[in-house]
Design an enzyme around this catalytic site. Sequence first.
Site, PDB file in Angstrom:
ATOM      1  N   LYS A 213       0.845  -1.205   0.000  1.00 17.77           N
ATOM      2  CA  LYS A 213       0.000   0.000   0.000  1.00 17.77           C
ATOM      3  C   LYS A 213       0.876   1.250   0.000  1.00 17.77           C
ATOM      4  CE  LYS A 213      -0.277  -0.330   5.053  1.00 17.77           C
ATOM      5  NZ  LYS A 213      -1.082  -0.832   6.178  1.00 17.77           N
TER       6      LYS A 213
ATOM      7  N   TYR B 135      16.219  29.312  10.756  1.00 18.57           N
ATOM      8  CA  TYR B 135      14.969  29.941  11.224  1.00 18.57           C
ATOM      9  C   TYR B 135      14.849  29.854  12.739  1.00 18.57           C
ATOM     10  CZ  TYR B 135      13.035  30.092   6.477  1.00 18.57           C
ATOM     11  OH  TYR B 135      12.795  30.350   5.153  1.00 18.57           O
TER      12      TYR B 135
ATOM     13  N   MET C  97      12.289  24.052   4.310  1.00 18.11           N
ATOM     14  CA  MET C  97      11.559  23.291   3.289  1.00 18.11           C
ATOM     15  C   MET C  97      12.500  22.512   2.378  1.00 18.11           C
ATOM     16  SD  MET C  97       8.836  24.590   0.434  1.00 18.11           S
ATOM     17  CE  MET C  97       7.737  25.366   1.617  1.00 18.11           C
TER      18      MET C  97
HETATM   19  C1  LIG Z   1      -0.320  -1.835   6.852  1.00 13.70           C
HETATM   20  C2  LIG Z   1      -0.923  -3.116   7.274  1.00 13.70           C
HETATM   21  C3  LIG Z   1      -0.141  -4.276   7.398  1.00 13.70           C
HETATM   22  C4  LIG Z   1       1.361  -4.258   7.308  1.00 13.70           C
HETATM   23  O1  LIG Z   1       1.869  -3.905   8.576  1.00 13.70           O
HETATM   24  P1  LIG Z   1       3.424  -3.779   8.878  1.00 13.70           P
HETATM   25  O2  LIG Z   1       3.475  -3.376  10.301  1.00 13.70           O
HETATM   26  O3  LIG Z   1       3.947  -2.742   7.945  1.00 13.70           O
HETATM   27  O4  LIG Z   1       4.045  -5.101   8.615  1.00 13.70           O
HETATM   28  C5  LIG Z   1      -0.782  -5.477   7.640  1.00 13.70           C
HETATM   29  N1  LIG Z   1      -2.126  -5.532   7.809  1.00 13.70           N
HETATM   30  C6  LIG Z   1      -2.906  -4.433   7.730  1.00 13.70           C
HETATM   31  C7  LIG Z   1      -4.364  -4.563   7.937  1.00 13.70           C
HETATM   32  C8  LIG Z   1      -2.325  -3.185   7.481  1.00 13.70           C
HETATM   33  O5  LIG Z   1      -3.099  -2.100   7.436  1.00 13.70           O
END
Ligand SMILES: *Cc1c(COP(=O)(O)O)cnc(C)c1O
Length: 377
Positions: free
Chosen positions: A44, A263, A311
């Site tokens: 993802k 800054y 930035m």
């Molecule tokens: C993001 C996610 C994972 C992966 O988790 P990690 O801690 O990155 O291994 C697995 N299951 C679900 C439902 C997630 O949202």
Amino acid sequence: MNHDTDIAAARAGAILTVDLDAIATNYARLQAELRGVPCAAVVKADAYGLGVELVARRLALAGCRDFFVAHLEEGIELRGLLPAARIYILNGLYTACAADHTAHDLIPVLNDRGQIDDWAVHCRATAPQPAAIHFDTGMTRLGLTPAETDALVDDPAPLDAFSDVLLMSHLACADEPGHELNELQRVRFDAIRDRLPGHRSCFANSAGLFLGPAYHGDLGRPGIALYGGNPVPGRANPMRPVVRLEGRILQLRQIDAPRTVGYGATHETAPPARIATVAVGYADGYLRSIGNRGHAYVGEVRVPVVGRVSMDLITLDVTDVPEALCRPGRWVELLGDRCTIDDLALDGGTIGYEILTALGARHHRVYKATTNLGEAD
Ligand SMILES: *Cc1c(COP(=O)(O)O)cnc(C)c1O
């Protein structure tokens, strides 16, 4: 670190190197931890910011067949890359999108009873298709509530509409092995699995895989560990670092009278000192909270980030570095083997996940791979 021969790198202010072979090595390490149970990959958010196209291809080449993304759109993109993979959509089945799942062969993770019923209606009207059913055993985020779970285990008839069912749950505290919620969630999920026999199950994220075989189910579901994050906080990281971020030194300041840096004038230098200004800032994902806290490497020397992160720029105190190493045009290492995503996260008051996903699109990217990724899957 000589980037002067590569024209794109020669123009770049920062270079992000993603080691695809290290991702494959990490995948093999997680497979070993699973002792024969298959291992999926969570890709993802553009594979945690690292670029889903090449990351997914490399993982497929390493033998990965099951992939999880959050969004339907991410799944459609991934299907274009991996024609034969099983692709799960964690965020669930959106209203009126069932036909998209069928068209692109994407498996919905059904998060409530309404989604189960919608997908069952769709499957009965078209053809039986696979589904994942997500049970909330303690996360209180997505998944069937305890009441919805009870109703389904009492009458699992809706599952008959599906060609295959993956029972799924997600751990809230896997990165704290001693946390009582791990065991509690496992016991709750075991009870569900016992009452819905004959289906595969999927439970453990990266850290969950290291809680032992009782947490493995039939399919591992790691993300961050593939990308080098430590799945066993407080212990030596079993994963290989995947990312390296280098920034170009733009200017070097000799400090021969007391001055403040950046800054807000939050850092005061005492002469004699040397300050290097580097072409990476919070717009590149170098979090502002790292200002006055983080470290980088110039050659072999560890140097502190001084002053606030701007930035597009940070400032390093390079007083201890031989001058020849910190001339303008030289590269400093901001992320790598010695300064990991978890180190930077600690400095920035966050987690390695946020360091990775924040990295952004402005770096010149280099992908390291010894294999041809043109014809994976
Ligand atoms: C993001 C996610 C994972 C992966 O988790 P990690 O801690 O990155 O291994 C697995 N299951 C679900 C439902 C997630 O949202």
